[in-house]
Design a protein around this motif. Sequence first.
Motif, PDB file in Angstrom:
ATOM      1  N   GLY A 221       2.632  12.399  -2.342  1.00  0.00           N
ATOM      2  CA  GLY A 221       1.881  11.368  -3.094  1.00  0.00           C
ATOM      3  C   GLY A 221       2.731  10.796  -4.221  1.00  0.00           C
ATOM      4  N   GLY A 222       2.086  10.345  -5.305  1.00  0.00           N
ATOM      5  CA  GLY A 222       2.801   9.834  -6.480  1.00  0.00           C
ATOM      6  C   GLY A 222       3.810   8.752  -6.145  1.00  0.00           C
ATOM      7  N   GLY A 223       5.074   8.998  -6.553  1.00  0.00           N
ATOM      8  CA  GLY A 223       6.112   7.988  -6.356  1.00  0.00           C
ATOM      9  C   GLY A 223       6.837   8.112  -5.022  1.00  0.00           C
ATOM     10  N   ALA A 224       6.439   9.083  -4.186  1.00  0.00           N
ATOM     11  CA  ALA A 224       7.179   9.313  -2.939  1.00  0.00           C
ATOM     12  C   ALA A 224       7.141   8.084  -2.021  1.00  0.00           C
ATOM     13  CB  ALA A 224       6.621  10.538  -2.213  1.00  0.00           C
TER      14      ALA A 224
ATOM     15  N   PRO B 278      -4.566  12.902   5.225  1.00  0.00           N
ATOM     16  CA  PRO B 278      -3.487  12.803   6.222  1.00  0.00           C
ATOM     17  C   PRO B 278      -3.726  13.601   7.493  1.00  0.00           C
ATOM     18  CG  PRO B 278      -2.569  13.120   4.022  1.00  0.00           C
ATOM     19  CD  PRO B 278      -4.050  13.222   3.873  1.00  0.00           C
ATOM     20  N   GLU B 279      -4.377  14.784   7.373  1.00  0.00           N
ATOM     21  CA  GLU B 279      -4.536  15.598   8.590  1.00  0.00           C
ATOM     22  C   GLU B 279      -5.512  14.957   9.585  1.00  0.00           C
ATOM     23  OE1 GLU B 279      -5.004  16.580   5.497  1.00  0.00           O
ATOM     24  OE2 GLU B 279      -7.071  17.320   5.279  1.00  0.00           O
TER      25      GLU B 279
ATOM     26  N   LEU C 215       0.825  -1.216   0.000  1.00  0.00           N
ATOM     27  CA  LEU C 215       0.000   0.000   0.000  1.00  0.00           C
ATOM     28  C   LEU C 215       0.854   1.259   0.000  1.00  0.00           C
ATOM     29  CD1 LEU C 215      -2.857  -1.063   2.411  1.00  0.00           C
ATOM     30  CD2 LEU C 215      -3.147  -0.343   0.044  1.00  0.00           C
ATOM     31  N   VAL C 216       2.025   1.176   0.646  1.00  0.00           N
ATOM     32  CA  VAL C 216       2.897   2.350   0.710  1.00  0.00           C
ATOM     33  C   VAL C 216       3.473   2.654  -0.674  1.00  0.00           C
ATOM     34  CG1 VAL C 216       5.062   3.233   1.692  1.00  0.00           C
ATOM     35  CG2 VAL C 216       3.438   1.997   3.136  1.00  0.00           C
ATOM     36  N   THR C 217       3.858   1.602  -1.388  1.00  0.00           N
ATOM     37  CA  THR C 217       4.503   1.829  -2.691  1.00  0.00           C
ATOM     38  C   THR C 217       3.491   2.022  -3.810  1.00  0.00           C
ATOM     39  OG1 THR C 217       4.640  -0.552  -3.077  1.00  0.00           O
ATOM     40  CG2 THR C 217       6.557   0.480  -2.087  1.00  0.00           C
ATOM     41  N   ALA C 218       2.341   1.354  -3.707  1.00  0.00           N
ATOM     42  CA  ALA C 218       1.421   1.323  -4.858  1.00  0.00           C
ATOM     43  C   ALA C 218      -0.033   1.352  -4.419  1.00  0.00           C
ATOM     44  CB  ALA C 218       1.701   0.063  -5.676  1.00  0.00           C
TER      45      ALA C 218
ATOM     46  N   GLU D 288       2.719   2.727   8.385  1.00  0.00           N
ATOM     47  CA  GLU D 288       1.306   2.512   8.721  1.00  0.00           C
ATOM     48  C   GLU D 288       0.456   3.776   8.570  1.00  0.00           C
ATOM     49  OE1 GLU D 288       2.186  -1.132  11.824  1.00  0.00           O
ATOM     50  OE2 GLU D 288       1.141   0.628  12.575  1.00  0.00           O
ATOM     51  N   LEU D 289       1.060   4.946   8.802  1.00  0.00           N
ATOM     52  CA  LEU D 289       0.312   6.195   8.573  1.00  0.00           C
ATOM     53  C   LEU D 289      -0.060   6.273   7.086  1.00  0.00           C
ATOM     54  CD1 LEU D 289       2.418   8.736  10.703  1.00  0.00           C
ATOM     55  CD2 LEU D 289       0.079   7.998  11.171  1.00  0.00           C
ATOM     56  N   ILE D 290       0.923   5.975   6.240  1.00  0.00           N
ATOM     57  CA  ILE D 290       0.682   6.037   4.789  1.00  0.00           C
ATOM     58  C   ILE D 290      -0.336   4.953   4.392  1.00  0.00           C
ATOM     59  CG2 ILE D 290       1.776   5.936   2.507  1.00  0.00           C
ATOM     60  CD1 ILE D 290       4.456   6.659   3.983  1.00  0.00           C
ATOM     61  N   GLU D 291      -0.174   3.783   4.992  1.00  0.00           N
ATOM     62  CA  GLU D 291      -1.088   2.660   4.720  1.00  0.00           C
ATOM     63  C   GLU D 291      -2.533   3.052   5.074  1.00  0.00           C
ATOM     64  OE1 GLU D 291      -0.007  -0.668   7.185  1.00  0.00           O
ATOM     65  OE2 GLU D 291      -1.307  -2.077   6.144  1.00  0.00           O
ATOM     66  N   THR D 292      -2.711   3.771   6.178  1.00  0.00           N
ATOM     67  CA  THR D 292      -4.052   4.214   6.605  1.00  0.00           C
ATOM     68  C   THR D 292      -4.660   5.130   5.554  1.00  0.00           C
ATOM     69  OG1 THR D 292      -3.291   4.146   8.892  1.00  0.00           O
ATOM     70  CG2 THR D 292      -5.341   5.313   8.490  1.00  0.00           C
ATOM     71  N   LYS D 293      -3.847   6.068   5.084  1.00  0.00           N
ATOM     72  CA  LYS D 293      -4.333   7.013   4.065  1.00  0.00           C
ATOM     73  C   LYS D 293      -4.755   6.240   2.811  1.00  0.00           C
ATOM     74  CE  LYS D 293      -2.519  10.455   0.825  1.00  0.00           C
ATOM     75  NZ  LYS D 293      -1.928   9.793  -0.324  1.00  0.00           N
ATOM     76  N   GLU D 294      -3.916   5.312   2.377  1.00  0.00           N
ATOM     77  CA  GLU D 294      -4.191   4.612   1.119  1.00  0.00           C
ATOM     78  C   GLU D 294      -5.359   3.633   1.234  1.00  0.00           C
ATOM     79  OE1 GLU D 294      -2.975   5.666  -1.440  1.00  0.00           O
ATOM     80  OE2 GLU D 294      -1.149   6.703  -0.841  1.00  0.00           O
TER      81      GLU D 294
END
Length: 394
Positions: free
Chosen positions: A316-319, A231-232, A126-129, A219-225
């Motif tokens: 976002g994107g490729g980050a 994010p806020e 989820l973090v990468t894609a 996991e923060l990024i995973e939650t968003k995705e």
Amino acid sequence: MTRAVSIFGATGSIGQNTLDLIRRDPTGYRVVALTGGRNIRQLASDAREFGAEIAVTCYEDCLPALREALAGSGVAVAAGQEALIEAADRPADWTMSAIVGAAGLAPGFHGLRHGRSLALANKESLVTAGPLLMAEARAHGARILPVDSEHSAVFQALVGEDMDAVERVIITASGGALRDWPLERLSQATLADACAHPNWDMGQRITIDSASMFNKALELIETKEFFGISPEKIDTVIHPQSIVHALVGFSDGALMAHLGAPDMRHAIGYALHWPERRALPVERVDLAKLATLEFRAPDTERFPALRLARDVMATGGGAGAVFNAAKEIALDHFIAGDIRFTEMAPLVEDTLDAMSREIRLTDAMDSLETVLMTDHLARVRASELAQARQEQSA
Ligand code: NDP
């Protein structure tokens, strides 16, 4: 009804916990594929015990040992990346994605293409894609079920709720092995120090990521995705007891918390039996015995990974792909003793900076190939930067 299941990363901590649950219901499941890496003894023994159709190691050089260990068993054997993908293409009702690292992305993707349930422990997918994976699931009518304990907790707290009423999501963090170390001592932390997790028994890499909070950053990024929450609205708190896994706050001020003993079979079992709830062999929480549950805000000076996760979510994107790849390289170098514990975050930040000068990180990742290419480039850059760091400190 017997369900056909495949487990990717079967020899690891999540894989073994999954097999533990399946073993308790011998007539409930038919095992299609089991995959592993170098732990051939475990892979072969599980493949025999469960009568798997096929056992796959991701390493070609491990194939002779696997073939020998499974001779006469009737279990087919294979090795390498293509074999992993072919195993993921075999029809199964439920697939566990529990390979560690970005290596889990492609098999998970293929697992979704047959319209099945994908139990997702591999947070790196989820973090990468994230957007690609979620779109792939929708396109094939497949269901992704979160296995990370925090995300399983949020998933459960959201049952029957209106997403528009969600005001905030809070995922908890134990703080890892070095939580209470004085800040100035952190640079001296050894591999053994970082591996001594206070509550959870997990694979080595995620245990070190817990100490650095890179795990919580992922996991923060995973939650968003996964939940599509901005994010806020997503936050994390340190909760040393690891009993409350996540909380969801609603527009009426209510806060729904999910509590459970720190045992991954909770989240794995929920994903395995979803949409039902079935009895699980996990310890029951005794609140009176616990007496106290503590919560505190994380210190971002101590845990720079959390600040980096915020930057990644904003870009976002490729980050995400760059962040994860650089984190994996930094971790490899820390495990090898090449860099200090506190050098991991600066290495990841430098890689993000370097990559942002080379490619437009904000561009959406429009295919699996683009993600894998970005991952590859970031690994090369992170390795070069790690090398330069080592030379400087020599
Ligand atoms: P482990 O390190 O215990 O197991 C990893 C598994 O992946 C093993 O089967 C390993 O094989 C296999 N593997 C390793 N490298 C590769 C590769 N390059 N290609 C294919 N297979 C490979 O990890 P965990 O079980 O701890 O974690 C698995 C995933 O679940 C991770 O993404 C982690 O972040 C996530 N997760 C884990 C939790 C936990 O409690 N452990 C909690 C929540 C999420 P072998 O060992 O045979 O070499």
